[in-house]
Design an enzyme around this catalytic site. Structure first.
Site, PDB file in Angstrom:
ATOM      1  NE  ARG A 166     -62.391  11.968   1.255  1.00 28.24           N
ATOM      2  CZ  ARG A 166     -63.047  10.937   1.804  1.00 28.24           C
ATOM      3  NH1 ARG A 166     -64.183  10.505   1.298  1.00 28.24           N
ATOM      4  NH2 ARG A 166     -62.565  10.363   2.895  1.00 28.24           N
ATOM      5  CB  SER A 239     -57.709  13.563   4.744  1.00 30.48           C
ATOM      6  OG  SER A 239     -58.296  12.743   5.714  1.00 30.48           O
ATOM      7  CD  GLU A 335     -60.012  15.018   1.146  1.00 31.19           C
ATOM      8  OE1 GLU A 335     -59.670  13.826   1.087  1.00 31.19           O
ATOM      9  OE2 GLU A 335     -60.709  15.484   2.056  1.00 31.19           O
TER      10      GLU A 335
HETATM   11  P1  FAD Z   1     -65.314  25.075   2.199  1.00 28.90           P
HETATM   12  O1  FAD Z   1     -63.985  24.642   2.701  1.00 28.90           O
HETATM   13  O2  FAD Z   1     -65.801  26.411   2.591  1.00 28.90           O
HETATM   14  O3  FAD Z   1     -65.324  24.960   0.611  1.00 28.90           O
HETATM   15  C1  FAD Z   1     -64.825  23.799  -0.019  1.00 28.90           C
HETATM   16  C2  FAD Z   1     -65.043  23.946  -1.536  1.00 28.90           C
HETATM   17  O4  FAD Z   1     -66.429  23.945  -1.833  1.00 28.90           O
HETATM   18  C3  FAD Z   1     -64.498  25.259  -2.089  1.00 28.90           C
HETATM   19  O5  FAD Z   1     -63.993  25.002  -3.387  1.00 28.90           O
HETATM   20  C4  FAD Z   1     -65.736  26.164  -2.181  1.00 28.90           C
HETATM   21  O6  FAD Z   1     -65.600  27.120  -3.193  1.00 28.90           O
HETATM   22  C5  FAD Z   1     -66.823  25.151  -2.496  1.00 28.90           C
HETATM   23  N1  FAD Z   1     -68.142  25.489  -1.960  1.00 28.90           N
HETATM   24  C6  FAD Z   1     -68.473  25.710  -0.665  1.00 28.90           C
HETATM   25  N2  FAD Z   1     -69.792  25.924  -0.552  1.00 28.90           N
HETATM   26  C7  FAD Z   1     -70.315  25.862  -1.801  1.00 28.90           C
HETATM   27  C8  FAD Z   1     -71.633  26.015  -2.349  1.00 28.90           C
HETATM   28  N3  FAD Z   1     -72.691  26.269  -1.572  1.00 28.90           N
HETATM   29  N4  FAD Z   1     -71.783  25.896  -3.693  1.00 28.90           N
HETATM   30  C9  FAD Z   1     -70.729  25.635  -4.497  1.00 28.90           C
HETATM   31  N5  FAD Z   1     -69.478  25.484  -4.038  1.00 28.90           N
HETATM   32  C10 FAD Z   1     -69.261  25.587  -2.710  1.00 28.90           C
HETATM   33  N6  FAD Z   1     -64.145  15.621   4.487  1.00 28.90           N
HETATM   34  C11 FAD Z   1     -64.647  14.395   4.217  1.00 28.90           C
HETATM   35  O7  FAD Z   1     -65.069  14.127   3.091  1.00 28.90           O
HETATM   36  N7  FAD Z   1     -64.725  13.437   5.180  1.00 28.90           N
HETATM   37  C12 FAD Z   1     -64.288  13.646   6.447  1.00 28.90           C
HETATM   38  O8  FAD Z   1     -64.387  12.769   7.284  1.00 28.90           O
HETATM   39  C13 FAD Z   1     -63.723  14.923   6.759  1.00 28.90           C
HETATM   40  N8  FAD Z   1     -63.234  15.186   7.999  1.00 28.90           N
HETATM   41  C14 FAD Z   1     -62.678  16.400   8.269  1.00 28.90           C
HETATM   42  C15 FAD Z   1     -62.149  16.626   9.536  1.00 28.90           C
HETATM   43  C16 FAD Z   1     -61.574  17.848   9.851  1.00 28.90           C
HETATM   44  C17 FAD Z   1     -61.018  18.089  11.236  1.00 28.90           C
HETATM   45  C18 FAD Z   1     -61.526  18.875   8.869  1.00 28.90           C
HETATM   46  C19 FAD Z   1     -60.938  20.218   9.207  1.00 28.90           C
HETATM   47  C20 FAD Z   1     -62.038  18.654   7.595  1.00 28.90           C
HETATM   48  C21 FAD Z   1     -62.610  17.411   7.277  1.00 28.90           C
HETATM   49  N9  FAD Z   1     -63.116  17.135   6.001  1.00 28.90           N
HETATM   50  C22 FAD Z   1     -63.680  15.907   5.725  1.00 28.90           C
HETATM   51  C23 FAD Z   1     -63.064  18.152   4.938  1.00 28.90           C
HETATM   52  C24 FAD Z   1     -64.237  19.154   4.986  1.00 28.90           C
HETATM   53  O9  FAD Z   1     -64.790  19.219   6.262  1.00 28.90           O
HETATM   54  C25 FAD Z   1     -65.343  18.790   3.993  1.00 28.90           C
HETATM   55  O10 FAD Z   1     -64.831  18.719   2.685  1.00 28.90           O
HETATM   56  C26 FAD Z   1     -66.499  19.781   4.025  1.00 28.90           C
HETATM   57  O11 FAD Z   1     -67.556  19.350   3.207  1.00 28.90           O
HETATM   58  C27 FAD Z   1     -66.092  21.198   3.583  1.00 28.90           C
HETATM   59  O12 FAD Z   1     -67.188  22.053   3.851  1.00 28.90           O
HETATM   60  P2  FAD Z   1     -66.998  23.615   3.980  1.00 28.90           P
HETATM   61  O13 FAD Z   1     -68.359  24.210   4.119  1.00 28.90           O
HETATM   62  O14 FAD Z   1     -66.039  23.920   5.068  1.00 28.90           O
HETATM   63  O15 FAD Z   1     -66.382  23.961   2.563  1.00 28.90           O
HETATM   64  P1  NAP Z   2     -58.493   4.856   9.496  1.00 24.36           P
HETATM   65  O1  NAP Z   2     -59.653   4.252  10.205  1.00 24.36           O
HETATM   66  O2  NAP Z   2     -57.189   4.988  10.216  1.00 24.36           O
HETATM   67  O3  NAP Z   2     -58.251   4.060   8.141  1.00 24.36           O
HETATM   68  C1  NAP Z   2     -57.176   4.450   7.276  1.00 24.36           C
HETATM   69  C2  NAP Z   2     -57.677   4.433   5.853  1.00 24.36           C
HETATM   70  O4  NAP Z   2     -58.023   3.099   5.514  1.00 24.36           O
HETATM   71  C3  NAP Z   2     -58.897   5.281   5.703  1.00 24.36           C
HETATM   72  O5  NAP Z   2     -58.517   6.407   4.994  1.00 24.36           O
HETATM   73  C4  NAP Z   2     -59.922   4.428   4.996  1.00 24.36           C
HETATM   74  O6  NAP Z   2     -60.239   4.879   3.687  1.00 24.36           O
HETATM   75  C5  NAP Z   2     -59.274   3.072   4.854  1.00 24.36           C
HETATM   76  N1  NAP Z   2     -60.121   2.046   5.489  1.00 24.36           N
HETATM   77  C6  NAP Z   2     -60.176   1.706   6.798  1.00 24.36           C
HETATM   78  N2  NAP Z   2     -61.044   0.688   6.993  1.00 24.36           N
HETATM   79  C7  NAP Z   2     -61.564   0.391   5.770  1.00 24.36           C
HETATM   80  C8  NAP Z   2     -62.519  -0.545   5.300  1.00 24.36           C
HETATM   81  N3  NAP Z   2     -63.110  -1.411   6.139  1.00 24.36           N
HETATM   82  N4  NAP Z   2     -62.818  -0.546   3.984  1.00 24.36           N
HETATM   83  C9  NAP Z   2     -62.235   0.309   3.136  1.00 24.36           C
HETATM   84  N5  NAP Z   2     -61.325   1.239   3.515  1.00 24.36           N
HETATM   85  C10 NAP Z   2     -60.989   1.271   4.806  1.00 24.36           C
HETATM   86  O7  NAP Z   2     -58.908   6.283   8.938  1.00 24.36           O
HETATM   87  P2  NAP Z   2     -59.010   7.689   9.675  1.00 24.36           P
HETATM   88  O8  NAP Z   2     -57.983   8.575   9.121  1.00 24.36           O
HETATM   89  O9  NAP Z   2     -59.106   7.499  11.161  1.00 24.36           O
HETATM   90  O10 NAP Z   2     -60.414   8.214   9.136  1.00 24.36           O
HETATM   91  C11 NAP Z   2     -61.605   7.534   9.458  1.00 24.36           C
HETATM   92  C12 NAP Z   2     -62.650   7.860   8.403  1.00 24.36           C
HETATM   93  O11 NAP Z   2     -62.927   9.253   8.431  1.00 24.36           O
HETATM   94  C13 NAP Z   2     -62.200   7.534   6.986  1.00 24.36           C
HETATM   95  O12 NAP Z   2     -63.282   7.067   6.250  1.00 24.36           O
HETATM   96  C14 NAP Z   2     -61.715   8.863   6.455  1.00 24.36           C
HETATM   97  O13 NAP Z   2     -61.897   8.979   5.056  1.00 24.36           O
HETATM   98  C15 NAP Z   2     -62.618   9.853   7.189  1.00 24.36           C
HETATM   99  N6  NAP Z   2     -61.919  11.130   7.404  1.00 24.36           N
HETATM  100  C16 NAP Z   2     -61.790  11.963   6.351  1.00 24.36           C
HETATM  101  C17 NAP Z   2     -61.156  13.186   6.496  1.00 24.36           C
HETATM  102  C18 NAP Z   2     -61.062  14.153   5.340  1.00 24.36           C
HETATM  103  O14 NAP Z   2     -60.696  15.292   5.549  1.00 24.36           O
HETATM  104  N7  NAP Z   2     -61.376  13.742   4.135  1.00 24.36           N
HETATM  105  C19 NAP Z   2     -60.622  13.551   7.725  1.00 24.36           C
HETATM  106  C20 NAP Z   2     -60.736  12.650   8.770  1.00 24.36           C
HETATM  107  C21 NAP Z   2     -61.387  11.440   8.606  1.00 24.36           C
HETATM  108  P3  NAP Z   2     -61.323   6.011   3.339  1.00 24.36           P
HETATM  109  O15 NAP Z   2     -60.679   7.300   3.690  1.00 24.36           O
HETATM  110  O16 NAP Z   2     -61.509   5.838   1.877  1.00 24.36           O
HETATM  111  O17 NAP Z   2     -62.562   5.740   4.136  1.00 24.36           O
END
Ligand code: FAD
Ligand code: NAP
Length: 339
Positions: A166, A239, A335
């Site tokens: 991340r 998250s 995050e």
């Molecule tokens: P924004 O929220 O608009 O911006 C995020 C940051 O990036 C800000 O600091 C902004 O200034 C910067 N930015 C945006 N565009 C640019 C650009 N072109 N150049 C430079 N900087 C820029 N994230 C995960 O990693 N894994 C997941 O599984 C995941 N699941 C999600 C589920 C839900 C329901 C939600 C709401 C969010 C989730 N996220 C997840 C977080 C999010 O979707 C990601 O981080 C996504 O990449 C953000 O994209 P955005 O375009 O909305 O960015």
């Molecule tokens: P989950 O399956 O309930 O698992 C809980 C946590 O355990 C996750 O965060 C994941 O870490 C870790 N995990 C599970 N299985 C694993 C494995 N085999 N090896 C290593 N780590 C493991 O998680 P969840 O909340 O439903 O999310 C599912 C996936 O979607 C995850 O990868 C999560 O990161 C991603 N997600 C991200 C966001 C976001 O906003 N960043 C939002 C929703 C979902 P990791 O998170 O490191 O994978």
């Protein structure tokens, strides 16, 4: 077309938390020329420029005294295809999930585990988006960014992006790099990553033994739709905290007290704890204070029931961080990007 700049624009439709703050100036970029014009406009008004994509990783805690530039550039092209290896380039403003579906429809494997993540292509490198054991660093083939300090274009290789969990160079050098387009190394051959239990279980439950990348994408979409709140219905930014990496000794100490602790060993010897498990164990799941709350199905997701301010969400986050620190000696790091 010249850039359309509007004053005092509500950002409520442009952030997935649905927080109602105003941007001093707001514009949408449909081309590189728009981006340069926006930078010049911000400079002329002596305002900073804040670039956003889908607003799905933002916590807006006050009115934004800046020119907020929403990336809306479009375009996807195949740069290389030798019958097996493919390089695809997408413009920053392309919506992430439709882009993933487009690659799958072409028969390109690699992005299926990253299905249904909200946001744009341009923001994906910011925090090296990841899900179900795949991060964009695993399929990254380069990106083009504008150096806002010099106005020059710069090409970034995988090594230069400093991708980590991340995290990336761009998250640290905030305000310097504006990502214009991103390239992905995909494959016509299937190399599926199915380590995460729920994905295997969902595929098995559907009787799928030889999964295709599209099967994996559909399975992940269905798991995510059941578990995560839809921002169109309930404001959230996914998250809210990163999974903490802790020394093995602390994980062992916690496991002695909590035998059901969820912890994954890392290559560097540390342990990754599931932040959602810690928050759930501390009793926060389903907690609500006014319109700020913790989702009832996923304790890692903070939600806005409608009228929460960014400060309400930030205050709740601080209470959770303090409690987790006291109970488990673990510091939770936020995050989303706070402004
Ligand atoms: P924004 O929220 O608009 O911006 C995020 C940051 O990036 C800000 O600091 C902004 O200034 C910067 N930015 C945006 N565009 C640019 C650009 N072109 N150049 C430079 N900087 C820029 N994230 C995960 O990693 N894994 C997941 O599984 C995941 N699941 C999600 C589920 C839900 C329901 C939600 C709401 C969010 C989730 N996220 C997840 C977080 C999010 O979707 C990601 O981080 C996504 O990449 C953000 O994209 P955005 O375009 O909305 O960015
Ligand atoms: P989950 O399956 O309930 O698992 C809980 C946590 O355990 C996750 O965060 C994941 O870490 C870790 N995990 C599970 N299985 C694993 C494995 N085999 N090896 C290593 N780590 C493991 O998680 P969840 O909340 O439903 O999310 C599912 C996936 O979607 C995850 O990868 C999560 O990161 C991603 N997600 C991200 C966001 C976001 O906003 N960043 C939002 C929703 C979902 P990791 O998170 O490191 O994978």
């Amino acid at each position: 077309m010249t850039l359309q700049v509007r004053a005092q624009v509500s950002l409520k439709p442009f952030n997935s938390f649905g927080i109602d703050v105003r941007a001093r100036l707001f514009a949408e970029a449909h081309s590189d020329a728009d981006v340069r014009e926006a930078l010049a406009c911000a400079a002329a008004q002596a305002l900073p420029l804040l670039v956003i994509g889908g607003g799905s990783n933002l916590l807006l805690t006050q009115d934004i005294s800046a020119l907020v530039l929403r990336m809306a550039t479009q375009g996807i092209r195949v740069l290389h295809d030798d019958g097996v290896h493919v390089v695809v380039e997408a413009e920053a403003g392309e919506a992430w999930h439709p882009f993933v579906l487009w690659t799958l429809a072409q028969g390109f494997c690699g992005l299926e585990n990253l299905s249904l993540i909200p946001g744009t292509v341009g923001a994906a490198p910011m925090q090296n988006i990841g899900a179900y054991g795949v991060e964009i660093k695993d399929v990254f083939a380069g990106l083009t960014a504008l150096d806002r300090q010099t106005g020059e274009l710069r090409e970034f290789t995988l090594q230069e992006c400093n991708f980590a969990y991340r995290d990336s160079l761009f998250k640290h050098e905030t305000g310097r790099w504006l990502i214009l387009r991103v390239r992905f190394a995909l494959s016509r051959a299937s190399h599926l990553k199915l380590d995460y239990g729920p994905v295997q279980q969902r595929l098995a439950g559907q009787g799928i033994t030889e999964a295709t990348p599209s099967d994996v994408s559909r399975a992940i979409c269905s798991i995510r739709s059941e578990k995560l709140p839809d921002p169109a219905v309930l404001g959230n930014a996914g998250s809210f905290f990163k999974n903490p990496l802790v020394p093995e000794a602390l994980a062992e100490k916690l496991r002695a007290r909590y035998p059901d602790l969820v912890a994954y060993p890392q290559a560097d010897g540390q342990m990754k704890l599931a932040a959602g498990w810690l928050i759930d164990k501390a009793g926060w799941k389903g907690f609500r204070d006014g319109d700020a709350g913790v989702h009832k199905l996923q304790a890692l997701v903070l939600v806005n029931y409608g009228g929460a301010t960014g400060q309400d969400i930030a205050n709740l986050a601080r209470c959770i961080q303090r409690d987790i620190s006291e109970r488990f000696e673990v510091e939770l790091e936020m995050e989303p990007n706070q402004y």
